[in-house]
Motif scaffolding. Structure first.
Motif, mmCIF file in Angstrom:
data_model
loop_
_atom_site.group_PDB
_atom_site.id
_atom_site.type_symbol
_atom_site.label_atom_id
_atom_site.label_comp_id
_atom_site.label_asym_id
_atom_site.label_seq_id
_atom_site.Cartn_x
_atom_site.Cartn_y
_atom_site.Cartn_z
ATOM 1 N N PHE A 142 0.822 -1.212 0.000
ATOM 2 C CA PHE A 142 0.000 0.000 0.000
ATOM 3 C C PHE A 142 0.856 1.262 0.000
ATOM 4 O O PHE A 142 0.434 2.274 -0.497
ATOM 5 C CB PHE A 142 -0.915 0.022 1.229
ATOM 6 N N GLY A 143 2.002 1.249 0.599
ATOM 7 C CA GLY A 143 2.840 2.449 0.632
ATOM 8 C C GLY A 143 2.393 3.446 1.683
ATOM 9 O O GLY A 143 1.674 3.117 2.625
ATOM 10 N N GLU A 144 2.812 4.694 1.502
ATOM 11 C CA GLU A 144 2.570 5.762 2.478
ATOM 12 C C GLU A 144 1.084 6.046 2.660
ATOM 13 O O GLU A 144 0.327 6.145 1.696
ATOM 14 C CB GLU A 144 3.272 7.038 2.004
ATOM 15 N N ASP A 145 0.665 6.231 3.908
ATOM 16 C CA ASP A 145 -0.709 6.608 4.221
ATOM 17 C C ASP A 145 -0.864 8.103 3.947
ATOM 18 O O ASP A 145 -0.197 8.936 4.554
ATOM 19 C CB ASP A 145 -1.010 6.310 5.693
ATOM 20 N N ILE A 146 -1.753 8.448 3.002
ATOM 21 C CA ILE A 146 -1.971 9.851 2.632
ATOM 22 C C ILE A 146 -3.398 10.297 2.967
ATOM 23 O O ILE A 146 -3.888 11.293 2.438
ATOM 24 C CB ILE A 146 -1.661 10.086 1.138
ATOM 25 N N SER A 147 -4.051 9.572 3.850
ATOM 26 C CA SER A 147 -5.451 9.835 4.192
ATOM 27 C C SER A 147 -5.709 11.276 4.621
ATOM 28 O O SER A 147 -6.757 11.838 4.313
ATOM 29 C CB SER A 147 -5.906 8.902 5.313
ATOM 30 N N SER A 148 -4.779 11.876 5.334
ATOM 31 C CA SER A 148 -4.977 13.232 5.851
ATOM 32 C C SER A 148 -4.132 14.275 5.127
ATOM 33 O O SER A 148 -4.055 15.424 5.568
ATOM 34 C CB SER A 148 -4.669 13.266 7.351
ATOM 35 N N LYS A 149 -3.513 13.890 4.030
ATOM 36 C CA LYS A 149 -2.661 14.828 3.285
ATOM 37 C C LYS A 149 -3.471 15.464 2.164
ATOM 38 O O LYS A 149 -3.773 14.828 1.161
ATOM 39 C CB LYS A 149 -1.427 14.115 2.736
ATOM 40 N N ARG A 150 -3.816 16.719 2.354
ATOM 41 C CA ARG A 150 -4.696 17.418 1.409
ATOM 42 C C ARG A 150 -4.127 17.504 0.000
ATOM 43 O O ARG A 150 -4.880 17.600 -0.958
ATOM 44 C CB ARG A 150 -5.008 18.814 1.919
ATOM 45 N N GLU A 151 -2.801 17.502 -0.132
ATOM 46 C CA GLU A 151 -2.228 17.638 -1.473
ATOM 47 C C GLU A 151 -2.576 16.458 -2.382
ATOM 48 O O GLU A 151 -2.434 16.529 -3.595
ATOM 49 C CB GLU A 151 -0.709 17.858 -1.428
ATOM 50 N N TYR A 152 -3.042 15.351 -1.797
ATOM 51 C CA TYR A 152 -3.437 14.188 -2.585
ATOM 52 C C TYR A 152 -4.949 14.061 -2.746
ATOM 53 O O TYR A 152 -5.434 13.113 -3.345
ATOM 54 C CB TYR A 152 -2.895 12.906 -1.953
ATOM 55 N N SER A 153 -5.706 15.011 -2.212
ATOM 56 C CA SER A 153 -7.160 14.935 -2.367
ATOM 57 C C SER A 153 -7.510 15.168 -3.833
ATOM 58 O O SER A 153 -6.819 15.896 -4.552
ATOM 59 C CB SER A 153 -7.859 15.978 -1.486
ATOM 60 N N ASN A 154 -8.582 14.531 -4.281
ATOM 61 C CA ASN A 154 -8.998 14.676 -5.674
ATOM 62 C C ASN A 154 -9.272 16.132 -6.020
ATOM 63 O O ASN A 154 -8.925 16.595 -7.102
ATOM 64 C CB ASN A 154 -10.236 13.821 -5.957
ATOM 65 N N LYS A 155 -9.884 16.875 -5.093
ATOM 66 C CA LYS A 155 -10.197 18.277 -5.413
ATOM 67 C C LYS A 155 -8.935 19.109 -5.563
ATOM 68 O O LYS A 155 -8.861 19.978 -6.423
ATOM 69 C CB LYS A 155 -11.183 18.882 -4.423
ATOM 70 N N LYS A 156 -7.911 18.836 -4.769
ATOM 71 C CA LYS A 156 -6.645 19.564 -4.875
ATOM 72 C C LYS A 156 -5.938 19.216 -6.194
ATOM 73 O O LYS A 156 -5.457 20.105 -6.909
ATOM 74 C CB LYS A 156 -5.754 19.221 -3.684
ATOM 75 N N VAL A 157 -5.917 17.930 -6.542
ATOM 76 C CA VAL A 157 -5.309 17.488 -7.790
ATOM 77 C C VAL A 157 -6.055 18.117 -8.976
ATOM 78 O O VAL A 157 -5.449 18.578 -9.944
ATOM 79 C CB VAL A 157 -5.290 15.945 -7.870
ATOM 80 N N TRP A 158 -7.391 18.144 -8.902
ATOM 81 C CA TRP A 158 -8.207 18.720 -9.964
ATOM 82 C C TRP A 158 -7.912 20.213 -10.120
ATOM 83 O O TRP A 158 -7.776 20.723 -11.245
ATOM 84 C CB TRP A 158 -9.689 18.486 -9.667
ATOM 85 N N LYS A 159 -7.786 20.949 -8.994
ATOM 86 C CA LYS A 159 -7.477 22.382 -9.063
ATOM 87 C C LYS A 159 -6.141 22.621 -9.739
ATOM 88 O O LYS A 159 -6.009 23.534 -10.559
ATOM 89 C CB LYS A 159 -7.472 22.981 -7.656
ATOM 90 N N GLU A 160 -5.148 21.813 -9.431
ATOM 91 C CA GLU A 160 -3.837 21.945 -10.073
ATOM 92 C C GLU A 160 -3.927 21.688 -11.565
ATOM 93 O O GLU A 160 -3.285 22.348 -12.369
ATOM 94 C CB GLU A 160 -2.827 21.002 -9.412
ATOM 95 N N LEU A 161 -4.759 20.720 -11.940
ATOM 96 C CA LEU A 161 -4.974 20.407 -13.350
ATOM 97 C C LEU A 161 -5.582 21.622 -14.072
ATOM 98 O O LEU A 161 -5.190 21.950 -15.193
ATOM 99 C CB LEU A 161 -5.889 19.186 -13.490
ATOM 100 N N GLN A 162 -6.516 22.314 -13.448
ATOM 101 C CA GLN A 162 -7.139 23.493 -14.049
ATOM 102 C C GLN A 162 -6.108 24.603 -14.239
ATOM 103 O O GLN A 162 -6.116 25.310 -15.248
ATOM 104 C CB GLN A 162 -8.306 24.009 -13.202
ATOM 105 N N ASN A 163 -5.197 24.756 -13.288
ATOM 106 C CA ASN A 163 -4.172 25.780 -13.382
ATOM 107 C C ASN A 163 -3.202 25.511 -14.528
ATOM 108 O O ASN A 163 -2.660 26.437 -15.115
ATOM 109 C CB ASN A 163 -3.395 25.905 -12.067
ATOM 110 N N ARG A 164 -2.982 24.225 -14.846
ATOM 111 C CA ARG A 164 -2.081 23.862 -15.949
ATOM 112 C C ARG A 164 -2.746 23.983 -17.303
ATOM 113 O O ARG A 164 -2.066 24.110 -18.306
ATOM 114 C CB ARG A 164 -1.568 22.424 -15.776
ATOM 115 N N ALA A 165 -4.073 23.883 -17.322
ATOM 116 C CA ALA A 165 -4.800 23.879 -18.609
ATOM 117 C C ALA A 165 -4.875 25.249 -19.245
ATOM 118 O O ALA A 165 -4.683 26.255 -18.672
ATOM 119 C CB ALA A 165 -6.222 23.338 -18.390
#
Length: 165
Positions: A142-165
């Motif tokens: 499974f690797g590192e537990d990222i349950s509480s790491k906001r940088e891996y939340s779908n909404k955060k990833v999606w926002k970064e994607l919008q900034n790149r587009a």
């Protein structure tokens, strides 16, 4: 409102590798396009198109979530293709796309999400209670537990994607 209790982990192998190694028993696979219609630090509203890669069946959903971390309130329901398309077009956004492989590991349902737009694969396990989530002993793969790491939340990833587009 229903509670979603889940833990997330970074994976360093693809779902295909894990299946081939016998670490994971595949049950289904879906292509997911998800777009956020509104979000802030505590809430999010999104739409999804899910295509079952085995049957070709397509489902559309509208979801509201509140909170952060392992436990969040969630309302999700099906919508028509027409409603999905109207909301998606109105957003003007680039959807976050991923392949979700759902399977089983030691009696638990595990979802493996492999994102298209970035080098990221995540395992998610949902639980019935916080006690179950906190006492869960994940396997090494499974690797590192990222349950509480906001940088891996779908909404955060999606926002970064919008900034790149």
């Amino acid at each position: 409102m229903a509670m979603e209790i889940e833990r997330k982990f970074l994976l360093d192998r693809t779902p295909e590798e894990l299946i081939a190694q016998g670490a994971f028993n595949r049950l289904s696979q879906h292509r997911i396009d998800q777009t956020y219609l509104a979000l802030d630090e505590q809430q999010e509203v999104r739409v999804r198109r899910l295509v079952d890669e085995d049957t070709g069946e397509v489902e559309y959903t509208h979801t509201f979530k509140q909170g952060n971390g392992m436990s969040r309130e969630e309302i999700e329901y099906s919508i028509t293709e027409s409603i999905y398309e109207q909301l998606f077009r109105a957003s003007g956004a680039v959807p976050l796309t991923k392949t979700r492989t759902t399977g089983e590991w030691q009696g638990l349902t595990v979802e493996l999400d492999r994102y298209d737009q970035l080098n990221l694969t995540v395992a998610e396990v949902e639980f019935d209670s916080m006690e179950d989530a906190e006492s869960f002993a994940p396997p090494d793969w499974f690797g590192e537990d990222i349950s509480s790491k906001r940088e891996y939340s779908n909404k955060k990833v999606w926002k970064e994607l919008q900034n790149r587009a």
